[in-house]
Design an enzyme around this catalytic site. Structure first.
Site, PDB file in Angstrom:
ATOM      1  N   VAL A 188       0.830  -1.206   0.000  1.00 17.46           N
ATOM      2  CA  VAL A 188       0.000   0.000   0.000  1.00 17.46           C
ATOM      3  C   VAL A 188       0.864   1.256   0.000  1.00 17.46           C
ATOM      4  CG1 VAL A 188      -1.647   1.315   1.413  1.00 17.46           C
ATOM      5  CG2 VAL A 188      -1.977  -1.127   1.083  1.00 17.46           C
ATOM      6  N   LYS A 222      15.528  -2.871   1.796  1.00 22.90           N
ATOM      7  CA  LYS A 222      14.428  -2.491   0.902  1.00 22.90           C
ATOM      8  C   LYS A 222      14.645  -1.093   0.337  1.00 22.90           C
ATOM      9  CE  LYS A 222       9.986  -3.578   2.076  1.00 22.90           C
ATOM     10  NZ  LYS A 222       8.706  -3.340   2.779  1.00 22.90           N
ATOM     11  N   THR A 238      -5.196  -0.804   7.166  1.00 18.23           N
ATOM     12  CA  THR A 238      -6.552  -1.202   7.551  1.00 18.23           C
ATOM     13  C   THR A 238      -6.590  -1.396   9.060  1.00 18.23           C
ATOM     14  OG1 THR A 238      -6.797  -2.290   5.444  1.00 18.23           O
ATOM     15  CG2 THR A 238      -8.347  -2.940   7.157  1.00 18.23           C
ATOM     16  N   LEU A 243      -6.903  -0.700  -2.992  1.00 17.26           N
ATOM     17  CA  LEU A 243      -6.117  -1.239  -4.110  1.00 17.26           C
ATOM     18  C   LEU A 243      -6.215  -2.750  -4.210  1.00 17.26           C
ATOM     19  CD1 LEU A 243      -2.751   0.618  -3.350  1.00 17.26           C
ATOM     20  CD2 LEU A 243      -4.631   1.385  -4.799  1.00 17.26           C
ATOM     21  N   GLU A 256      -4.170  -6.043  -5.655  1.00 15.40           N
ATOM     22  CA  GLU A 256      -2.865  -6.441  -6.165  1.00 15.40           C
ATOM     23  C   GLU A 256      -2.986  -6.782  -7.638  1.00 15.40           C
ATOM     24  OE1 GLU A 256      -0.623  -9.293  -3.937  1.00 15.40           O
ATOM     25  OE2 GLU A 256      -1.201  -8.371  -2.039  1.00 15.40           O
ATOM     26  N   GLY A 262     -14.538 -20.504  -7.205  1.00 16.88           N
ATOM     27  CA  GLY A 262     -13.183 -21.019  -7.409  1.00 16.88           C
ATOM     28  C   GLY A 262     -12.780 -21.859  -6.220  1.00 16.88           C
ATOM     29  N   CYS A 275      -5.502  -9.664   2.383  1.00 15.25           N
ATOM     30  CA  CYS A 275      -6.552  -8.739   2.830  1.00 15.25           C
ATOM     31  C   CYS A 275      -7.834  -9.429   3.287  1.00 15.25           C
ATOM     32  CB  CYS A 275      -6.852  -7.768   1.712  1.00 15.25           C
ATOM     33  SG  CYS A 275      -5.366  -6.971   1.106  1.00 15.25           S
ATOM     34  N   LYS A 301      -3.671 -15.295  -6.629  1.00 12.48           N
ATOM     35  CA  LYS A 301      -4.444 -14.901  -7.801  1.00 12.48           C
ATOM     36  C   LYS A 301      -3.440 -14.563  -8.904  1.00 12.48           C
ATOM     37  CE  LYS A 301      -4.895  -9.943  -7.009  1.00 12.48           C
ATOM     38  NZ  LYS A 301      -5.795  -8.812  -6.978  1.00 12.48           N
ATOM     39  N   ARG A 358       0.386 -15.300   0.079  1.00 14.98           N
ATOM     40  CA  ARG A 358      -0.210 -15.266   1.411  1.00 14.98           C
ATOM     41  C   ARG A 358      -1.618 -15.878   1.375  1.00 14.98           C
ATOM     42  NH1 ARG A 358       1.176  -9.170   3.014  1.00 14.98           N
ATOM     43  NH2 ARG A 358       1.133  -8.971   0.745  1.00 14.98           N
TER      44      ARG A 358
HETATM   45  C1  UGA Z   1      -8.670  -6.910  -2.088  1.00 11.62           C
HETATM   46  C2  UGA Z   1      -9.763  -5.940  -2.562  1.00 11.62           C
HETATM   47  O1  UGA Z   1     -10.265  -6.353  -3.833  1.00 11.62           O
HETATM   48  C3  UGA Z   1      -9.219  -4.507  -2.662  1.00 11.62           C
HETATM   49  O2  UGA Z   1     -10.277  -3.615  -2.989  1.00 11.62           O
HETATM   50  C4  UGA Z   1      -8.619  -4.110  -1.309  1.00 11.62           C
HETATM   51  O3  UGA Z   1      -8.072  -2.822  -1.334  1.00 11.62           O
HETATM   52  C5  UGA Z   1      -7.534  -5.106  -0.958  1.00 11.62           C
HETATM   53  O4  UGA Z   1      -8.117  -6.427  -0.872  1.00 11.62           O
HETATM   54  C6  UGA Z   1      -6.961  -4.686   0.384  1.00 11.62           C
HETATM   55  O5  UGA Z   1      -7.670  -4.695   1.391  1.00 11.62           O
HETATM   56  O6  UGA Z   1      -5.800  -4.223   0.415  1.00 11.62           O
HETATM   57  P1  UGA Z   1      -6.665  -8.241  -3.291  1.00 11.62           P
HETATM   58  O7  UGA Z   1      -6.549  -9.014  -2.017  1.00 11.62           O
HETATM   59  O8  UGA Z   1      -5.450  -7.691  -3.927  1.00 11.62           O
HETATM   60  O9  UGA Z   1      -7.664  -6.971  -3.096  1.00 11.62           O
HETATM   61  O10 UGA Z   1      -7.288  -9.217  -4.360  1.00 11.62           O
HETATM   62  P2  UGA Z   1      -8.696  -9.471  -5.071  1.00 11.62           P
HETATM   63  O11 UGA Z   1      -8.522  -9.255  -6.517  1.00 11.62           O
HETATM   64  O12 UGA Z   1      -9.785  -8.762  -4.407  1.00 11.62           O
HETATM   65  O13 UGA Z   1      -8.841 -11.045  -4.830  1.00 11.62           O
HETATM   66  C7  UGA Z   1      -8.929 -11.601  -3.512  1.00 11.62           C
HETATM   67  C8  UGA Z   1      -9.195 -13.076  -3.599  1.00 11.62           C
HETATM   68  O14 UGA Z   1     -10.534 -13.326  -4.014  1.00 11.62           O
HETATM   69  C9  UGA Z   1      -8.307 -13.842  -4.591  1.00 11.62           C
HETATM   70  O15 UGA Z   1      -7.909 -15.060  -4.003  1.00 11.62           O
HETATM   71  C10 UGA Z   1      -9.212 -14.087  -5.775  1.00 11.62           C
HETATM   72  O16 UGA Z   1      -8.848 -15.231  -6.512  1.00 11.62           O
HETATM   73  C11 UGA Z   1     -10.550 -14.283  -5.066  1.00 11.62           C
HETATM   74  N1  UGA Z   1     -11.714 -14.002  -5.936  1.00 11.62           N
HETATM   75  C12 UGA Z   1     -11.925 -12.756  -6.441  1.00 11.62           C
HETATM   76  C13 UGA Z   1     -12.608 -15.027  -6.219  1.00 11.62           C
HETATM   77  O17 UGA Z   1     -12.443 -16.190  -5.757  1.00 11.62           O
HETATM   78  N2  UGA Z   1     -13.695 -14.750  -6.993  1.00 11.62           N
HETATM   79  C14 UGA Z   1     -13.926 -13.525  -7.503  1.00 11.62           C
HETATM   80  O18 UGA Z   1     -14.952 -13.344  -8.208  1.00 11.62           O
HETATM   81  C15 UGA Z   1     -13.027 -12.503  -7.223  1.00 11.62           C
END
Ligand code: UGA
Length: 408
Positions: free
Chosen positions: A11, A35, A120, A155, A157, A254, A261, A321, A328
């Site tokens: 972040v 870093k 957060t 955000l 990732e 999935g 997060c 993903k 993590r």
């Molecule tokens: C998530 C949120 O989407 C962000 O808005 C937030 O800022 C972030 O957490 C955070 O708190 O910092 P992120 O963890 O990077 O972002 O990833 P996502 O793209 O949201 O995916 C999270 C998980 O959900 C992944 O394992 C993904 O495969 C899964 N997922 C996502 C599903 O199983 N189905 C979906 O339809 C979407």
């Protein structure tokens, strides 16, 4: 504006870089010397689309600096706190890093400055931050005005730069006009800036992530039932998602959500409820569906192959993903563990998370050079992360069983 960002993790680094791109003078601070040295030498610690280019551009323009020293706090207009809030054993968020940044802020400032939390943090943290700052100012015998603002980050990732530069909304939790005006000035180029009090802003972050996690667990439950009753979850998703009140995003079933997060924030919200004498029943089920869902590729495999002892299984996708090397809370780790416990030989491949996997679990699995290599001489292949390049497995001649943990 002059900005310091404490904590150069995901972040902090993305926010700092984007704030410099918006024309601010930003110093990103971290106590990990390696870093900061790396960043000063152009080595970026995370894989994120477009970030390397933006960092190098803004460093050249002298708007982005990296340092292990906290001096820049003194002449900053806003100090952002973007340090980690890892879960305690009981699931609550550990605030020791946030509060130590607050103390540092109290030790350093000598004029009005805003402390803005991007990490957060549970509802009520802004008040704890305020009191940590006041304690330090009192020790110094100073009566300096400051504001504590909550400015949670949304955000994703893999798409974080785009999320920062084109946000659905910017949330500012502020309890006074002086800091509200400065924060509105900082985000003046964005359309949807929502101002609210600090507890509401802190809650908005947890509620948003928990809502998204809820949609995923709900769809995973529906998908599991679809398989039992002979319905096609993709059609169901299309039918449901076309209702504008529901929408079609974050409805992909999935093998469970992972990452740094959702799992952490869902746990923290359950804990926040408990601490306040309230049971968060929906979110508790979301978490338990997710734990089960991570095991489903393994359960399907057992159904297909029976006893797994001595069998060789390929795993495609290790990251939680696509477009990240982050592992993590990745479902792949749960599946690998179950397979190894059953006495399987496990081969793995991921486009970019191989080093991360080695760092985490070492040589208990065989690391492969590509998709074909990973599938070669295996009884089954489990597709765990939906990287685009995995689409081609459909064209590979293969005698084993393919289990799709995720749709590609
Ligand atoms: C998530 C949120 O989407 C962000 O808005 C937030 O800022 C972030 O957490 C955070 O708190 O910092 P992120 O963890 O990077 O972002 O990833 P996502 O793209 O949201 O995916 C999270 C998980 O959900 C992944 O394992 C993904 O495969 C899964 N997922 C996502 C599903 O199983 N189905 C979906 O339809 C979407």
């Amino acid at each position: 504006m002059k900005i310091s960002i404490i904590g150069t993790g995901y972040v902090g680094l993305v926010s700092g870089t984007c704030l410099s791109e918006m024309g601010n003078d930003v110093t990103c601070i971290d106590i990990v010397e390696e870093k900061i040295n790396n960043l000063n030498n152009g080595i970026i610690p995370i894989y994120e689309n477009g970030l390397t280019e933006l960092i190098s551009k803004n460093k050249k323009n002298c708007r982005l600096h990296f340092s292990t020293e906290f001096d820049s706090i003194k002449d900053s207009d806003i100090v952002f706190c973007a340090v980690g809030t890892p879960p305690n054993e009981d699931g609550s968020a550990d605030l020791k890093y946030v509060l130590s940044v607050a103390s540092m802020f109290g030790k350093m400032i000598d004029k009005y400055t805003i402390f803005a939390t991007k990490s957060t943090v549970p509802v009520g943290t802004a008040e704890m931050v305020r009191s940590a700052i006041e304690t330090e100012l009192n020790k110094r015998g100073l009566d300096i005005e400051f504001s504590v603002v909550s400015n949670p980050e949304f955000l994703k990732e893999g798409d974080a730069v785009n999320d920062f530069m084109n946000p659905d909304r910017v949330v500012i939790g502020s309890n006074d006009n002086r800091s509200t005006d400065i924060m509105l000035e900082l985000y003046k180029d964005f359309d949807n800036v929502i101002v609210m009090d600090t507890p509401s802003a802190e809650m908005t972050k947890y509620a948003s992530n928990s809502m998204l996690a809820t949609r995923i667990s709900f769809m995973n439950d529906i998908s599991n039932l679809c398989e039992l009753v002979g319905a096609n979850v993709e059609s169901v998703k299309l039918g449901m998602g076309s209702d504008s009140r529901i929408g079609n995003k974050f409805l992909n079933p999935g093998c469970g959500y992972g990452g740094s997060c959702f799992p952490k924030d869902v746990k923290a919200l359950i804990k926040l409820g408990e601490q306040n004498g309230y049971e968060m029943k929906v979110i508790k089920s979301v978490e338990s569906v997710n734990e089960y869902q991570k095991t489903t590729p393994y359960l399907k495999l057992k159904k297909e192959l029976g006893d797994l002892k001595g069998k060789t299984i390929g795993i495609l996708g290790l990251a939680f993903k696509p477009e990240t090397d982050d592992m993590r809370e990745a479902p792949s780790l749960v599946v690998i563990d179950l397979l190894l416990k059953d006495g399987c030989k496990v081969k793995v491949y991921d486009p970019i998370a191989m080093d991360e996997c080695k760092r985490r679990i070492g040589d208990v699995v065989e690391y492969c050079n590509g998709i074909e290599d990973c599938m070669d001489e295996t009884e089954a292949t489990l597709l765990i992360t939906e990287w685009k390049e995995f689409k081609k497995i459909k064209d590979i001649k293969y005698d084993g069983v393919i289990i799709y943990g995720r749709k590609i």
